[in-house]
Design an enzyme around this catalytic site. Sequence first.
Site, short mmCIF file in Angstrom:
data_model
loop_
_atom_site.label_atom_id
_atom_site.label_comp_id
_atom_site.label_asym_id
_atom_site.label_seq_id
_atom_site.Cartn_x
_atom_site.Cartn_y
_atom_site.Cartn_z
N PRO A 25 0.83 -1.21 0.00
CA PRO A 25 0.00 0.00 0.00
C PRO A 25 0.86 1.26 0.00
O PRO A 25 1.89 1.33 0.68
CB PRO A 25 -0.79 -0.12 1.30
N CYS A 26 0.42 2.25 -0.78
CA CYS A 26 1.25 3.44 -0.96
C CYS A 26 0.61 4.70 -0.39
O CYS A 26 1.22 5.77 -0.43
CB CYS A 26 1.55 3.65 -2.45
N GLN A 27 -0.61 4.59 0.14
CA GLN A 27 -1.34 5.80 0.51
C GLN A 27 -0.58 6.67 1.52
O GLN A 27 -0.54 7.89 1.40
CB GLN A 27 -2.72 5.44 1.08
N GLN A 66 6.15 1.29 -5.83
CA GLN A 66 5.69 2.10 -4.70
C GLN A 66 5.63 3.56 -5.16
O GLN A 66 6.25 3.94 -6.16
CB GLN A 66 6.67 1.92 -3.53
#
Length: 320
Positions: A25-27, A66
């Site tokens: 996850p990159c949030q 990413q």
Amino acid sequence: MSVDEFILATKDRPMRADVLHLSPPCQYFSPAHTHQSAHDDTNIFALYGCIDLVDKLRPRLFTLEQTFGITHERHRQYLRALIGDFTQHGYSVRWKVVRLCTWGLAQDRKRLIMIAAAPGEKLPPFPQPTHSENGAGGLKPYTTIRKAINSIRLGDNLHDLNNVKYFQPRRPPLNADGLAGTITTGGNEVYYPDGTRDFTVREYACIQGFPKYHRFLGTKTCIRRQIGNAFPSNTVQMLYKHLEEWLLKQDGIRRYQPMADGVMVVDDSDSDDSDDSFRWQTSSGTYSSPEMDEDIMEIDSPQSRPRYVHWRDNCIIDLT
């Protein structure tokens, strides 16, 4: 299933992979992330679940994608810790921020791409760009918005013009013969070039590199999330064709070619495997070179000797 569930479920099964891909996850690391979220800790912890999967499968090569925001100073410690985990397991690592439009995507989208090689494996270089602005340097011109959505027709799956948001007043027009902005799960800044409406779900998917025939499952909101979170399909294809060719070359295997008029077609290119003369052909038909660009960083970590590593100017330097 989640990484921890998979590792637990297969703890008694030896498993090996040639290539593993990781898209944690990159949030939290995104430049657009400016406020704390309830999911921040979960997303950070998921980043370090990558090493557990690498340790379980011990792939010959792995790639990681990413957000480029993780290279910014406020997140730099996370990137360093992640790479430190990989090198402690004997992997050599190369990474760079790639403008995916140079790999054929119809967006000006930047992503951090990492390539790593297991002990005993040569570390592949990055694929050379296949596209450039206006086709400079003998490459293909950038894939434009118009080209990405040009084949979509009324009646195509997920292309419903009666179920799309229309803008009143009309938004400022965009250049259909240029690149789109970055597709996100919300897609607020990317819309149909004439400014009259939002893109349909199928148009979003094509701008994100999915072929028109790709079928999604779920609600419209769920599919939009899948599209926005995806590592764009056409750039994935280009990257993995490159890595496939690399592994075939390392293994001394020639790609199978079908019979043509009773004649087997084989690749009779130079078989010299030395680092100085080694060249290989990507799926685009252009040649890549093992030489590094200035913005690429790598570490070679053979396990046969002690390793002394020093960070300087965003690079890892092997001081052994």
